[in-house]
Scaffold this motif. Sequence first.
Motif, PDB file in Angstrom:
ATOM      1  N   SER A   1     -54.662 -64.642   4.115  1.00 56.48           N
ATOM      2  CA  SER A   1     -53.974 -63.339   4.168  1.00 56.48           C
ATOM      3  C   SER A   1     -54.020 -62.656   5.533  1.00 56.48           C
ATOM      4  O   SER A   1     -53.413 -61.594   5.687  1.00 56.48           O
TER       5      SER A   1
ATOM      6  N   LEU B   1     -52.513 -58.836   5.271  1.00 59.01           N
ATOM      7  CA  LEU B   1     -51.284 -58.427   4.597  1.00 59.01           C
ATOM      8  C   LEU B   1     -51.537 -57.624   3.335  1.00 59.01           C
ATOM      9  O   LEU B   1     -50.819 -56.666   3.049  1.00 59.01           O
ATOM     10  N   ASP B   2     -52.533 -58.014   2.545  1.00 59.06           N
ATOM     11  CA  ASP B   2     -52.861 -57.220   1.367  1.00 59.06           C
ATOM     12  C   ASP B   2     -54.331 -57.413   1.025  1.00 59.06           C
ATOM     13  O   ASP B   2     -55.073 -58.025   1.789  1.00 59.06           O
TER      14      ASP B   2
ATOM     15  N   TYR C   1     -41.626 -60.033  10.718  1.00 57.82           N
ATOM     16  CA  TYR C   1     -41.600 -60.423   9.309  1.00 57.82           C
ATOM     17  C   TYR C   1     -42.676 -61.480   9.061  1.00 57.82           C
ATOM     18  O   TYR C   1     -42.865 -62.388   9.874  1.00 57.82           O
TER      19      TYR C   1
ATOM     20  N   TRP D   1     -43.662 -59.433   3.895  1.00 57.62           N
ATOM     21  CA  TRP D   1     -44.206 -58.207   4.462  1.00 57.62           C
ATOM     22  C   TRP D   1     -43.494 -57.925   5.785  1.00 57.62           C
ATOM     23  O   TRP D   1     -43.186 -58.854   6.542  1.00 57.62           O
TER      24      TRP D   1
ATOM     25  N   SER E   1     -43.362 -55.438   9.345  1.00 64.01           N
ATOM     26  CA  SER E   1     -44.053 -54.510  10.238  1.00 64.01           C
ATOM     27  C   SER E   1     -43.058 -53.938  11.237  1.00 64.01           C
ATOM     28  O   SER E   1     -42.214 -54.661  11.773  1.00 64.01           O
TER      29      SER E   1
ATOM     30  N   TRP F   1     -48.379 -53.195   7.866  1.00 62.28           N
ATOM     31  CA  TRP F   1     -47.391 -53.966   7.119  1.00 62.28           C
ATOM     32  C   TRP F   1     -47.054 -53.293   5.797  1.00 62.28           C
ATOM     33  O   TRP F   1     -47.907 -52.641   5.183  1.00 62.28           O
TER      34      TRP F   1
ATOM     35  N   ALA G   1     -45.156 -54.286   2.050  1.00 64.01           N
ATOM     36  CA  ALA G   1     -44.589 -55.329   1.205  1.00 64.01           C
ATOM     37  C   ALA G   1     -43.136 -55.007   0.900  1.00 64.01           C
ATOM     38  O   ALA G   1     -42.787 -53.881   0.546  1.00 64.01           O
ATOM     39  N   ASN G   2     -42.269 -56.019   1.043  1.00 58.86           N
ATOM     40  CA  ASN G   2     -40.842 -55.834   0.786  1.00 58.86           C
ATOM     41  C   ASN G   2     -40.577 -55.964  -0.718  1.00 58.86           C
ATOM     42  O   ASN G   2     -40.867 -57.014  -1.312  1.00 58.86           O
TER      43      ASN G   2
END
Length: 620
Positions: A18, A36-37, A58, A72, A74, A81, A83-84
């Motif tokens: 991640s 990212l998460d 991206y 994700w 930025s 970031w 999340a899309n």
Amino acid sequence: MESAPGEPNHLFLGSANSWIYESQDEGATWHRLAKLDGTDDLVVDNIVVDSQNPSLVYAAAWKFDRPDGGLWISHDGGRTWIANPGLLGQSIRAFTQAPSDPRMLFAGTLQGVFRSPDAGDSWQQISPQGSKEIHEVESLAVDPRDPETVYVGTWHLPWKTTDGGRNWENIKQGVIDDSDVFSIIIDPEKPNVVYASACSGIYKSANGGSLFKKIQGIPATARRTRVLQQDPVHRDTVYAGTTEGLYKTTDGGRGFQRMTGPDVIVNDVFIDPKNPDRVVLATDRSGVLTSDDGGVSFKESNHGFSARKVEALLVDPGNPSQMYAGVVNDKMYGGVFVSTDGGMQWKHIGEGLEGRDVFALAQSPDGTVLAGTNSGIFALDADSGTWRPRNTIANSIPKPVPEVVQGKHVTVEKHVKAPVRELSSHVFAFDLSGDVWLAATAGGVYTSTDKGETWQGGPVVGVVDYLSVAARGPVMVAARPKGVALSNDAGQTWWPMGIPTVLTRIHRVAFSADGAIWVGAREGVYFTRDKGLTWMWVHRLPLAGVDDLFYDANLNRILVSSRGSDLVYSIDAKSLDWKWLQTGFPLALVRSAGGRLMAATLDDGVVAEPQAAKAEVGQK
């Protein structure tokens, strides 16, 4: 691996846990940029920096164990970031931006091909929904001049659309049937020239995929080509990253030459567009490799980056600046690493281990360093920096022997030498603190009175699979998941020790200076001062699932950690007061080096306590 447009020195690198790393010096050094998460299992396989706005980045990801992942985005160069929502939960295996229209994005997922016309604000699936053919998309390429023309590689052959997905053509002519297509690249100057890599080899088409021809020169064992990358200056030069090394062609695929050893598993290739002799590889086991001579030679470039799984950490008691780390899953690039400057720089010392995983490290008072591996015990030769096996089992066994006593023939039982054999078990732990050395293995518990030259032992109290051992003079304890054995005579005889009935899985045992025996288990931390007659529980300690427990004599504290937590707990062995520190990393174990904590992480190598860190105080 991706660079910012016009800035080849500025690289982004995704990991399998991640995190995204950043380099400002073309891969010479790295630092963690962002996670990212909150999970630790995202495989960040695709990073794209917008061709017109380097602040727009991206990152597409997927997960190993289930069809999950996402995209994700930025807007500040990767520092933060979001999340899309359009691709939430999609397992994205391929992601790209149309060269002629930077707002046009494409994502290949397990479900199919998705397209966004507005830089990710909205998405629609352009491959047929529910298609039995165009799904499990592993690779994507968009024609450099026409965003309506898209090439797609699936786990079952390549496909192409020339009208934005309204119609699809199976471009399998010349490709061996049922080939997983891992990578597709298009020559930006000659868009009809297409390269595709698959499990069956590398293919080239000169007519936009209507017919592929298999490229020769790469051995069958290396045919799993994970990535293709074309030299941005010399178009006939193409690099192929395979599961058995990096290959290179300089004549458009007519002949390939291997540039690395076969043990290098290449995941991605970056070529500096301003200096094509600069080649950077992202690999499975050796981290980042860099070359400044077009791939003729490579060197490791992992300062600031580590995705290594560390299972053992040893700090030299006489010199806290010297430490050893044992790693697993890295084959010839793993084994043991040593640092002489407190963990700032590390040197690989794996010769002699032959790719074995290292699960235990210990040092005796005379300086001997032992490594416990998935197959035996090895000692470090300090002069040569190589490892020598110490696996001779020389047991004695009772045997009836006929003798004449006072004129009568009688049979007496004597201990005789058993046939010598080799210890090849998984080794979990050592205690080398006394004259009798102790080892916990999958084959039982072994002791040595000659500094590891020979070992005696085997199953203890009738069972094997011991995970931890500890010694305090002639008193020894050995722990297995369901129990603890005690010896009062330096391991010559063993007895089962009483343990709390609440314990369901024990991981570690240790002695403190006062002779108390400490146990780290699934249910927490327990200790006994009377060899198991009575036990006490370190209550209020907010940590269950204890995986590692270690007594630090210099601090007179018990260091406790769990693989399910990023917290370190330090318990005063006398008062039972405890402190905690948050590391930010899932931990395998923690040790102290000159009063500073060092932690072995599950996936991020060795991390150190900041000099200014302040522990939070808890109640006993």
